[in-house]
Design an enzyme around this catalytic site. Sequence first.
Site, PDB file in Angstrom:
ATOM      1  N   GLY A   8      43.336 -28.214 -43.465  1.00  8.96           N
ATOM      2  CA  GLY A   8      44.501 -27.549 -42.617  1.00  8.96           C
ATOM      3  C   GLY A   8      44.908 -26.609 -43.251  1.00  8.96           C
ATOM      4  O   GLY A   8      46.114 -25.947 -42.967  1.00  8.96           O
ATOM      5  N   GLY A  11      46.667 -23.305 -41.035  1.00  5.87           N
ATOM      6  CA  GLY A  11      47.596 -23.509 -40.476  1.00  5.87           C
ATOM      7  C   GLY A  11      49.038 -22.993 -40.859  1.00  5.87           C
ATOM      8  O   GLY A  11      49.135 -22.426 -41.868  1.00  5.87           O
ATOM      9  N   LEU A  12      49.949 -23.301 -40.030  1.00  5.84           N
ATOM     10  CA  LEU A  12      51.446 -22.904 -40.450  1.00  5.84           C
ATOM     11  C   LEU A  12      51.675 -23.686 -41.962  1.00  5.84           C
ATOM     12  O   LEU A  12      51.948 -22.549 -42.977  1.00  5.84           O
ATOM     13  CB  LEU A  12      52.253 -23.646 -39.631  1.00  5.84           C
ATOM     14  CG  LEU A  12      53.909 -23.743 -39.799  1.00  5.84           C
ATOM     15  CD1 LEU A  12      54.620 -22.153 -39.997  1.00  5.84           C
ATOM     16  CD2 LEU A  12      54.646 -24.484 -39.055  1.00  5.84           C
ATOM     17  N   GLY A  14      49.633 -24.790 -44.227  1.00  8.12           N
ATOM     18  CA  GLY A  14      48.369 -24.303 -45.101  1.00  8.12           C
ATOM     19  C   GLY A  14      48.809 -23.097 -45.609  1.00  8.12           C
ATOM     20  O   GLY A  14      48.486 -22.689 -47.050  1.00  8.12           O
ATOM     21  N   TYR A 136      50.235 -39.153 -31.042  1.00 12.21           N
ATOM     22  CA  TYR A 136      50.402 -38.429 -32.488  1.00 12.21           C
ATOM     23  C   TYR A 136      51.316 -39.576 -33.438  1.00 12.21           C
ATOM     24  O   TYR A 136      50.882 -39.868 -34.384  1.00 12.21           O
ATOM     25  CB  TYR A 136      51.254 -37.293 -32.250  1.00 12.21           C
ATOM     26  CG  TYR A 136      51.589 -36.417 -33.285  1.00 12.21           C
ATOM     27  CD1 TYR A 136      50.660 -35.401 -33.803  1.00 12.21           C
ATOM     28  CD2 TYR A 136      52.817 -36.578 -33.864  1.00 12.21           C
ATOM     29  CE1 TYR A 136      51.149 -34.763 -35.100  1.00 12.21           C
ATOM     30  CE2 TYR A 136      53.387 -35.832 -35.137  1.00 12.21           C
ATOM     31  CZ  TYR A 136      52.561 -34.937 -35.529  1.00 12.21           C
ATOM     32  OH  TYR A 136      52.856 -34.100 -36.698  1.00 12.21           O
ATOM     33  N   ILE A 166      59.110 -27.754 -38.677  1.00 12.78           N
ATOM     34  CA  ILE A 166      58.623 -26.729 -39.677  1.00 12.78           C
ATOM     35  C   ILE A 166      58.477 -25.318 -38.652  1.00 12.78           C
ATOM     36  O   ILE A 166      58.198 -25.578 -37.671  1.00 12.78           O
ATOM     37  CB  ILE A 166      57.383 -27.153 -40.337  1.00 12.78           C
ATOM     38  CG1 ILE A 166      57.382 -28.691 -40.829  1.00 12.78           C
ATOM     39  CG2 ILE A 166      57.098 -26.310 -41.255  1.00 12.78           C
ATOM     40  CD1 ILE A 166      55.916 -28.975 -40.958  1.00 12.78           C
ATOM     41  N   ARG A 186      57.974 -16.167 -26.379  1.00 12.65           N
ATOM     42  CA  ARG A 186      58.617 -15.946 -25.075  1.00 12.65           C
ATOM     43  C   ARG A 186      59.677 -14.660 -24.850  1.00 12.65           C
ATOM     44  O   ARG A 186      59.477 -13.937 -24.021  1.00 12.65           O
ATOM     45  CB  ARG A 186      58.987 -17.229 -24.335  1.00 12.65           C
ATOM     46  CG  ARG A 186      57.784 -18.184 -24.217  1.00 12.65           C
ATOM     47  CD  ARG A 186      58.200 -19.272 -23.181  1.00 12.65           C
ATOM     48  NE  ARG A 186      59.231 -20.218 -23.784  1.00 12.65           N
ATOM     49  CZ  ARG A 186      60.405 -20.348 -23.071  1.00 12.65           C
ATOM     50  NH1 ARG A 186      60.658 -19.508 -22.169  1.00 12.65           N
ATOM     51  NH2 ARG A 186      61.443 -21.197 -23.602  1.00 12.65           N
TER      52      ARG A 186
END
Length: 320
Positions: A8, A11-12, A14, A136, A166, A186
Amino acid sequence: MKKVLVTGGTGLVGKALETVIKKEQPTDEKWFFAGSKDGDLTNLASTQALFEREKPTHVIHLAALVGGLFYNMNNNLDFLRNNLLINDHVLQTAHEQGCKKVVSCLSTCIFPDKTSYPIDETMVHNGPPHPSNYGYSYAKRLIDIQNHAYHDKYGHLYTSVIPCNIFGPHDNYKPEGHVIPGLINRMYKLRLDQPDVPEGEKVFTVFGSGKPLRQFIYSLDLAKLIIWVLRNYDSVEPIVLSVDEEQEVTILEVAQAIAKALNFKGKLVCDTSKADGQYKKTASNAKLRSLLPNFVFTNFETAIKESVQWYVDNYNQARK
Ligand code: NAP
Ligand code: GDP
């Protein structure tokens, strides 16, 4: 020389680890940050090939199917199956390849739904999770069971961390993601999509009542704590990595902080027809505080400003 494999790694969390390690430049550790292009961890053979190539002595296991409330609600089976497969392949391959230590990532959203507060590390399995994300949650809870089973059978030091929500640079800004990247994306797009509506007349919709409470940790703070766990925390029992209980904020306060960072002057309205998810999941970081009393968390508003700035600066490359 330690060889650390981060699953991972793209990702955010990592990317935050990579940023901290690049700054630190440790001389006694080599790090490899793996994304799904380096091997699909739902596939055992490609997991084994990744481990054979990289020959890690230590693993930080972050890879997972990850998403916000709305994505979880509609995809519990995928969250369960993908994460069960990924976790089993990573832990068993780490065992087969003789890895010394594995630090895996749980989450405060896997805690029991009906519980007393604050929640702590001893309460992970004390009751069913919130129905919105049971797939999950059960897959993540099993990591703790697997860690204990590997320890009982082989004496391995496979452990886990339990972060609160996070956020930070390199987040997932797609509709499937979490609240902070969702709100940033958004709100920024509302501006782009309504160039003719005067700023003060723009209306931004916060999903749900805006009342749920969350603890948020900045990804760069979490990265430092995970590195500390890898180097210094030698217990199989999970450890909560969260800001203090007093730092809990409402979702409406989060939207207000993002509006401030984006200098958005329009109106914020809450759409109560959309789900709130868990009202709160307040976690105690007493165990972390007892082991690392002097850690200073980045101020929430500062971290929001930095995260918004990263998104604006990297708009074209961001996952959205
Ligand atoms: P993320 O940004 O969505 O990144 C997910 C990472 O997993 C990516 O590097 C992705 O690789 C990799 N991945 C997904 N499926 C894979 C597969 N089949 N094979 C190989 N790699 C795969 O997630 P994150 O927010 O950094 O989350 C990291 C960890 O923290 C996860 O274990 C998550 O459960 C936990 N956590 C997250 C939060 C949160 O608020 N975000 C809160 C608590 C705990 P590619 O991008 O290259 O495809
Ligand atoms: P959770 O912490 O696991 O519940 O996941 P999220 O980060 O997805 O959602 C947290 C809260 O933010 C929930 O109460 C949502 O209803 C609320 N929320 C408000 N606006 C948004 C948005 O744009 N995206 C997401 N994902 N959640 C939002």
